[in-house]
Design an enzyme around this catalytic site. Structure first.
Site, PDB file in Angstrom:
ATOM      1  N   LYS A  14      10.344  -2.191  18.943  1.00  0.00           N
ATOM      2  CA  LYS A  14       8.954  -2.640  19.151  1.00  0.00           C
ATOM      3  C   LYS A  14       8.163  -1.632  19.987  1.00  0.00           C
ATOM      4  CE  LYS A  14      10.200  -6.537  21.093  1.00  0.00           C
ATOM      5  NZ  LYS A  14      11.681  -6.356  21.065  1.00  0.00           N
ATOM      6  N   ARG A 124      19.829   3.801  25.483  1.00  0.00           N
ATOM      7  CA  ARG A 124      18.410   4.121  25.712  1.00  0.00           C
ATOM      8  C   ARG A 124      18.184   4.700  27.111  1.00  0.00           C
ATOM      9  NH1 ARG A 124      14.033  -0.515  24.997  1.00  0.00           N
ATOM     10  NH2 ARG A 124      15.463  -1.596  26.400  1.00  0.00           N
ATOM     11  N   ARG A 167      20.267 -11.284  26.842  1.00  0.00           N
ATOM     12  CA  ARG A 167      18.935 -11.165  26.221  1.00  0.00           C
ATOM     13  C   ARG A 167      18.987 -11.567  24.751  1.00  0.00           C
ATOM     14  NH1 ARG A 167      17.687  -5.110  27.545  1.00  0.00           N
ATOM     15  NH2 ARG A 167      15.857  -5.417  26.239  1.00  0.00           N
TER      16      ARG A 167
HETATM   17  P1  AP5 Z   1      12.600   0.297  21.741  1.00  0.00           P
HETATM   18  O1  AP5 Z   1      11.447   0.777  20.964  1.00  0.00           O
HETATM   19  O2  AP5 Z   1      12.605   0.549  23.213  1.00  0.00           O
HETATM   20  O3  AP5 Z   1      12.921  -1.229  21.395  1.00  0.00           O
HETATM   21  P2  AP5 Z   1      12.223  -2.577  21.858  1.00  0.00           P
HETATM   22  O4  AP5 Z   1      12.271  -3.509  20.714  1.00  0.00           O
HETATM   23  O5  AP5 Z   1      10.895  -2.286  22.465  1.00  0.00           O
HETATM   24  O6  AP5 Z   1      13.269  -3.014  22.954  1.00  0.00           O
HETATM   25  P3  AP5 Z   1      13.071  -3.650  24.392  1.00  0.00           P
HETATM   26  O7  AP5 Z   1      14.454  -3.714  24.972  1.00  0.00           O
HETATM   27  O8  AP5 Z   1      12.057  -2.931  25.197  1.00  0.00           O
HETATM   28  O9  AP5 Z   1      12.564  -5.046  24.011  1.00  0.00           O
HETATM   29  P4  AP5 Z   1      12.675  -6.307  24.794  1.00  0.00           P
HETATM   30  O10 AP5 Z   1      11.797  -7.129  23.964  1.00  0.00           O
HETATM   31  O11 AP5 Z   1      13.997  -6.890  25.036  1.00  0.00           O
HETATM   32  O12 AP5 Z   1      12.222  -5.871  26.259  1.00  0.00           O
HETATM   33  P5  AP5 Z   1      10.845  -6.006  27.017  1.00  0.00           P
HETATM   34  O13 AP5 Z   1      10.603  -4.775  27.759  1.00  0.00           O
HETATM   35  O14 AP5 Z   1       9.790  -6.528  26.116  1.00  0.00           O
HETATM   36  O15 AP5 Z   1      13.918   0.960  21.095  1.00  0.00           O
HETATM   37  C1  AP5 Z   1      15.201   0.757  21.649  1.00  0.00           C
HETATM   38  C2  AP5 Z   1      16.016   2.057  21.506  1.00  0.00           C
HETATM   39  O16 AP5 Z   1      16.249   2.313  20.114  1.00  0.00           O
HETATM   40  C3  AP5 Z   1      15.302   3.306  22.047  1.00  0.00           C
HETATM   41  O17 AP5 Z   1      16.247   4.135  22.640  1.00  0.00           O
HETATM   42  C4  AP5 Z   1      14.688   3.972  20.787  1.00  0.00           C
HETATM   43  O18 AP5 Z   1      14.599   5.372  20.902  1.00  0.00           O
HETATM   44  C5  AP5 Z   1      15.690   3.559  19.717  1.00  0.00           C
HETATM   45  N1  AP5 Z   1      15.074   3.327  18.409  1.00  0.00           N
HETATM   46  C6  AP5 Z   1      13.976   2.574  18.147  1.00  0.00           C
HETATM   47  N2  AP5 Z   1      13.740   2.539  16.830  1.00  0.00           N
HETATM   48  C7  AP5 Z   1      14.728   3.264  16.235  1.00  0.00           C
HETATM   49  C8  AP5 Z   1      15.047   3.588  14.881  1.00  0.00           C
HETATM   50  N3  AP5 Z   1      14.276   3.139  13.871  1.00  0.00           N
HETATM   51  N4  AP5 Z   1      16.126   4.339  14.643  1.00  0.00           N
HETATM   52  C9  AP5 Z   1      16.912   4.802  15.671  1.00  0.00           C
HETATM   53  N5  AP5 Z   1      16.668   4.542  16.976  1.00  0.00           N
HETATM   54  C10 AP5 Z   1      15.587   3.778  17.251  1.00  0.00           C
HETATM   55  O19 AP5 Z   1      11.179  -7.208  28.028  1.00  0.00           O
HETATM   56  C11 AP5 Z   1      12.109  -7.050  29.084  1.00  0.00           C
HETATM   57  C12 AP5 Z   1      12.291  -8.379  29.791  1.00  0.00           C
HETATM   58  O20 AP5 Z   1      11.034  -8.807  30.377  1.00  0.00           O
HETATM   59  C13 AP5 Z   1      12.716  -9.549  28.886  1.00  0.00           C
HETATM   60  O21 AP5 Z   1      14.102  -9.606  28.715  1.00  0.00           O
HETATM   61  C14 AP5 Z   1      12.161 -10.760  29.666  1.00  0.00           C
HETATM   62  O22 AP5 Z   1      13.021 -11.119  30.708  1.00  0.00           O
HETATM   63  C15 AP5 Z   1      10.870 -10.220  30.270  1.00  0.00           C
HETATM   64  N6  AP5 Z   1       9.736 -10.522  29.393  1.00  0.00           N
HETATM   65  C16 AP5 Z   1       8.983  -9.636  28.696  1.00  0.00           C
HETATM   66  N7  AP5 Z   1       8.054 -10.265  27.956  1.00  0.00           N
HETATM   67  C17 AP5 Z   1       8.226 -11.590  28.208  1.00  0.00           C
HETATM   68  C18 AP5 Z   1       7.576 -12.767  27.731  1.00  0.00           C
HETATM   69  N8  AP5 Z   1       6.581 -12.697  26.832  1.00  0.00           N
HETATM   70  N9  AP5 Z   1       8.006 -13.960  28.181  1.00  0.00           N
HETATM   71  C19 AP5 Z   1       9.001 -14.046  29.072  1.00  0.00           C
HETATM   72  N10 AP5 Z   1       9.672 -12.986  29.555  1.00  0.00           N
HETATM   73  C20 AP5 Z   1       9.279 -11.756  29.137  1.00  0.00           C
END
Ligand code: AP5
Length: 215
Positions: A14, A124, A167
């Site tokens: 994402k 990552r 998660r």
């Molecule tokens: P990346 O693009 O970083 O993936 P992502 O889907 O953004 O992963 P996140 O871990 O950031 O998502 P998340 O939703 O768990 O965390 P968030 O920060 O929102 O890609 C991942 C890796 O893969 C990278 O190394 C990239 O290079 C690689 N990659 C990507 N695409 C690829 C491809 N096609 N091929 C090969 N490699 C690839 O949230 C963190 C925490 O915050 C949550 O756990 C929660 O506790 C809290 N939080 C955030 N939002 C909320 C909410 N709305 N409500 C409640 N709690 C919340």
């Protein structure tokens, strides 16, 4: 107007895709996860509490806190031509609250398998200075150093395997039901996140462009 939600499990890409969309279409990338991490780094009371009680343990931050934060962010001037929500909504309650705040044009669900997610997240790394994300399939030229700004790379605390597993459970229980929620609304599009970053982006652009031409 391009108002986009990126849905999908942790590590599905994402954040990576949101950055590319943001550059191409000139709309802001709003990541609730990034907002929480920044608040913790800056040492604000709410930021530290959210880390210690919730995201640092792989749990979702309560809806009231998250919704308020997004509402304030979407009221800013730079969102007037659209935005990309990355990581919000994550519960049906958040989706219902969002409906009262903004209209959404596209909900794009990026799907990936559990094995892929675990491999990507545990490898990552992110730049401390500019936030650029690196991964096993996209390593930096020099280990530990950002290609773009020379900043130091770090591993997110919630990317340790035990937290990643928690998660994924939170995603299955609380966020996955949003797929059906948006399917019923009729604005859900699914993309295969197992493809290369460029291929995923190409598919997303096709969805955004085709729909734009039709309206
Ligand atoms: P990346 O693009 O970083 O993936 P992502 O889907 O953004 O992963 P996140 O871990 O950031 O998502 P998340 O939703 O768990 O965390 P968030 O920060 O929102 O890609 C991942 C890796 O893969 C990278 O190394 C990239 O290079 C690689 N990659 C990507 N695409 C690829 C491809 N096609 N091929 C090969 N490699 C690839 O949230 C963190 C925490 O915050 C949550 O756990 C929660 O506790 C809290 N939080 C955030 N939002 C909320 C909410 N709305 N409500 C409640 N709690 C919340």
């Amino acid at each position: 107007m391009l108002r986009i939600i990126l849905l999908g499990p942790p590590g599905t890409g994402k954040g990576t895709q949101a950055e590319l969309i943001s550059k191409k279409y000139g709309i802001p990338h709003i990541s609730t996860g990034e907002i929480f991490r920044k608040a913790a780094m800056e040492g604000s009371k709410i930021g530290i509490e959210a880390k210690e009680k919730y995201w640092g343990k792989g749990k979702l931050v309560p809806d009231e806190i998250t919704v308020k934060l997004v509402e304030e962010r979407l009221a800013k001037k730079d969102c007037k031509n659209g935005f990309i929500l990355d990581g919000f909504p994550r519960t049906v309650k958040q989706a219902e609250a969002l409906e009262k705040i903004a209209k959404i044009d596209f909900v794009i669900d990026i799907e990936s398998r559990k094995e892929t997610i675990i491999r990507r997240l545990t490898s990552r790394r992110q730049c401390l200075k500019c936030g650029k994300i690196y991964g096993i399939d996209m390593p930096p030229k020099k280990e530990g150093i950002c290609d773009v700004c020379g900043g130091k790379l770090f591993q997110r605390e919630d990317d340790k395997i035990d937290v990643v597993k928690k998660r994924l459970v939170e995603y299955e229980e609380k966020t996955k039901p949003l797929i059906n929620y948006y399917k019923k609304k009729g604005n859900l599009f699914t993309v295969n996140g197992e493809q290369s970053i460029d291929k995923v982006f190409e598919e997303i652009c096709k969805i955004l462009n085709k729909k734009n031409l039709n309206t």
